[in-house]
Design a protein around this motif. Structure first.
Motif, PDB file in Angstrom:
ATOM      1  N   GLU A 409       0.911   5.858 -19.698  1.00 30.63           N
ATOM      2  CA  GLU A 409       0.192   5.402 -18.520  1.00 30.63           C
ATOM      3  C   GLU A 409      -1.027   6.252 -18.166  1.00 30.63           C
ATOM      4  N   ILE A 410      -2.208   5.869 -18.614  1.00 25.39           N
ATOM      5  CA  ILE A 410      -3.420   6.563 -18.167  1.00 25.39           C
ATOM      6  C   ILE A 410      -4.100   5.688 -17.136  1.00 25.39           C
ATOM      7  N   LYS A 411      -4.184   6.206 -15.925  1.00 23.82           N
ATOM      8  CA  LYS A 411      -4.799   5.402 -14.871  1.00 23.82           C
ATOM      9  C   LYS A 411      -6.293   5.680 -14.847  1.00 23.82           C
ATOM     10  N   ASP A 412      -6.981   5.047 -13.891  1.00 23.65           N
ATOM     11  CA  ASP A 412      -8.430   5.227 -13.834  1.00 23.65           C
ATOM     12  C   ASP A 412      -8.840   6.428 -12.984  1.00 23.65           C
ATOM     13  N   GLY A 413      -7.964   7.352 -12.819  1.00 24.95           N
ATOM     14  CA  GLY A 413      -8.258   8.499 -11.959  1.00 24.95           C
ATOM     15  C   GLY A 413      -9.266   9.425 -12.606  1.00 24.95           C
ATOM     16  N   GLU A 414      -9.247  10.679 -12.149  1.00 24.25           N
ATOM     17  CA  GLU A 414     -10.213  11.636 -12.675  1.00 24.25           C
ATOM     18  C   GLU A 414      -9.927  11.957 -14.134  1.00 24.25           C
ATOM     19  N   ALA A 415      -8.664  11.736 -14.580  1.00 29.07           N
ATOM     20  CA  ALA A 415      -8.333  12.031 -15.977  1.00 29.07           C
ATOM     21  C   ALA A 415      -9.273  11.293 -16.894  1.00 29.07           C
ATOM     22  N   ALA A 416      -9.502  10.028 -16.572  1.00 29.04           N
ATOM     23  CA  ALA A 416     -10.371   9.218 -17.413  1.00 29.04           C
ATOM     24  C   ALA A 416     -11.765   9.825 -17.457  1.00 29.04           C
ATOM     25  N   MET A 417     -12.310  10.179 -16.269  1.00 28.86           N
ATOM     26  CA  MET A 417     -13.673  10.692 -16.231  1.00 28.86           C
ATOM     27  C   MET A 417     -13.789  12.053 -16.916  1.00 28.86           C
ATOM     28  N   TYR A 418     -12.865  12.967 -16.578  1.00 28.86           N
ATOM     29  CA  TYR A 418     -12.951  14.300 -17.178  1.00 28.86           C
ATOM     30  C   TYR A 418     -12.697  14.242 -18.678  1.00 28.86           C
ATOM     31  N   GLY A 419     -11.765  13.348 -19.073  1.00 26.04           N
ATOM     32  CA  GLY A 419     -11.480  13.182 -20.495  1.00 26.04           C
ATOM     33  C   GLY A 419     -12.724  12.733 -21.222  1.00 26.04           C
ATOM     34  N   LEU A 420     -13.421  11.778 -20.627  1.00 20.09           N
ATOM     35  CA  LEU A 420     -14.643  11.252 -21.201  1.00 20.09           C
ATOM     36  C   LEU A 420     -15.683  12.369 -21.332  1.00 20.09           C
ATOM     37  N   ILE A 421     -15.869  13.104 -20.246  1.00 11.46           N
ATOM     38  CA  ILE A 421     -16.894  14.146 -20.231  1.00 11.46           C
ATOM     39  C   ILE A 421     -16.610  15.202 -21.297  1.00 11.46           C
ATOM     40  N   ALA A 422     -15.326  15.566 -21.450  1.00 12.94           N
ATOM     41  CA  ALA A 422     -15.000  16.638 -22.395  1.00 12.94           C
ATOM     42  C   ALA A 422     -15.090  16.165 -23.840  1.00 12.94           C
ATOM     43  N   SER A 423     -14.895  14.842 -24.058  1.00  8.21           N
ATOM     44  CA  SER A 423     -14.759  14.392 -25.444  1.00  8.21           C
ATOM     45  C   SER A 423     -16.039  13.815 -26.039  1.00  8.21           C
TER      46      SER A 423
END
Ligand SMILES: *Cc1c(COP(=O)(O)O)cnc(C)c1O
Length: 445
Positions: A409-423
């Motif tokens: 379960e990956i929601k649209d929270g900050e995980a998505a944004m930070y994950g995107l930025i780091a990767s």
């Protein structure tokens, strides 16, 4: 011409209207008082904060621009500089200035070395500084502002501390300065200053230790008996340091120090213009007008706490930190990066996306900073966290258990944004994205 929506009110508001508006404006601010925020605010105790406000207010209108008008502020500044030099094993030949914050202190240090090097190494036309990748972005800022090229050296992959051999190899004929952190912000580690300083010293270049975060913790942590590597003026070859009074010095916001081992280096920091029609203009730091409040509060903080006050606070903070470390170590899916020396640490996971854990903790009302390379969650412990640490560890355990149950379960929270930025490999695109984000944050309606 379309006027912006918010303009000066035709008639001033009454105090009641004003306070109502302010209450309304701040209703969404994060509530740090309950200890659920692990960054941004340093708080010794409610009584201490009241004392800071009182002393701050007494100097609310005073200005430390000139050393002559308000001898009180000059005394406070030199006293604070002197007490801190002594704490960091400098002698009475050391000098320094009080600035508005760690960023200004670091900017001043880099500018000072640039101007010093113009005299000492006249052949160097394009000066460089060698900086570990974990050092604070203020050094990048200083590089941009003052045209000193920043040579970033990746930290050691195992220890996450400055890689001494790589730092040495990065030195060129243009190097004027080497930098280490004690401790660094991302992982709370102390760089091997005793190994870096002799390299700098042998070449006759500067060795700056950024202790903005650790300067008012490490001396006390060491006295409490915890292992702390040498990091300050006790190390020969360390030529300057930066220390924030508004962090673990528990001063009011707007107070930091830049200290130098020698007066002849410090002098290169000053601005002196003798031909202005407005008179002789002098400034010791970047700013012109310098509010008196934070200077008085810095002096008040140090004198009211004293050695025993700082020791007690450091003890409380370290006990809380050790509890957190133990709690994290008991959760097999997560681990701490490196070997944190004081009360700042970050932790990550090889099993799941740690930013997903961050989102779950957000949902439970916590606020942890996200850091990257590698992705991790960041904790900066303060005295007021002592009361809430058990609740935090329970929520942390529960959150990890939830991820274990629903790993997909990956929601649209900050995980998505930070994950995107780091990767994202295209760092130019990431920078554009962040620039747009920032301009939108301060958009005028
Ligand atoms: C906070 C910090 C700075 C910058 O200080 P500001 O007061 O935020 O300008 C610099 N270096 C380190 C290690 C820090 O933690």
């Amino acid at each position: 011409m379309v006027r912006p929506k918010v303009v000066l009110p035709e008639n001033g508001l009454s105090e009641k209207e004003l306070l109502n508006s302010i209450e309304e404006a701040r209703k969404d601010d994060i509530v740090w008082e309950e200890g659920r925020v692990w960054s941004l605010v340093y708080h010794a105790s409610d009584e201490h904060t009241e004392m800071l406000k009182k002393t701050h207010n007494m100097f609310f209108s005073k200005n430390a621009l000139s050393p002559l008008a308000f001898p009180s502020l000059k005394k406070f500044e030199t006293d604070v500089v002197s007490m801190t030099i002594d704490l960091l094993h400098g002698d009475k030949k050391c000098r320094g200035s009080l600035t508005s914050g760690g960023t200004e202190s670091i900017l001043m240090a880099v500018k000072t070395y640039r101007d010093w090097a113009r005299e000492k190494f006249p052949n160097i036309k394009e000066p460089e500084m060698v900086v570990p990748s974990s050092a604070h972005p203020s050094f990048d800022k200083a590089s941009d502002y003052f045209n000193v090229k920043i040579v970033k050296v990746p930290v050691d992959k195992e220890t996450h501390r400055a890689d001494v051999q790589a730092m040495k190899d990065a030195i060129t004929d243009n190097t004027i300065l080497m930098v280490g952190s004690a401790c660094d912000f991302p992982r709370g580690l102390v760089d091997p200053i005793t190994e870096l300083a002799p390299i700098a010293s042998e070449r006759g270049i500067g060795m700056h230790v950024d202790s903005c975060l650790g300067g008012f913790m490490l001396p006390f942590v060491k006295k409490l008996g915890y292992p702390v590597p040498e990091f300050d003026f006790a190390v020969p070859g360390v030529t300057s340091m930066t220390i924030d009074v508004h962090k673990y010095g528990y001063g009011a916001k707007g107070a930091s120090l830049v200290l130098y081992r020698k007066e002849r280096l410090w002098k290169h920091q000053f601005s002196v213009y003798i031909d202005w029609s407005g008179g002789v203009y002098i400034a010791t730091t970047m700013r012109g007008t310098r509010p008196g409040g934070p200077i008085a509060a810095a002096w008040a903080a140090m004198n009211s706490l004293g050695m025993d006050g700082y020791m007690k606070l450091a003890d409380k903070v370290m006990k809380t930190t050790k509890k957190i470390i133990k709690g994290i170590e008991e959760i097999p899916e997560i681990y701490i990066l490196g070997d944190p020396v004081m009360s700042v640490l970050s932790f990550t996971s090889d099993v799941f996306n740690v930013f997903q854990l961050g989102d779950l903790l957000d949902e439970k009302g916590w606020h942890l900073d996200r850091i990257q390379f590698p992705s991790a969650l960041h904790i900066m412990v303060n005295p007021h966290h002592a009361d809430i640490v058990d609740t935090f560890l329970q929520d942390l355990k529960d959150a990890v258990a939830e991820i274990r149950k629903h790993p997909e379960e990956i929601k649209d929270g900050e995980a998505a944004m930070y994950g995107l930025i780091a990767s994202l490999p295209d760092r130019g695109k990431v920078k554009d994205f962040v620039l747009n984000f920032l301009t939108n944050q301060y958009k005028i309606q």
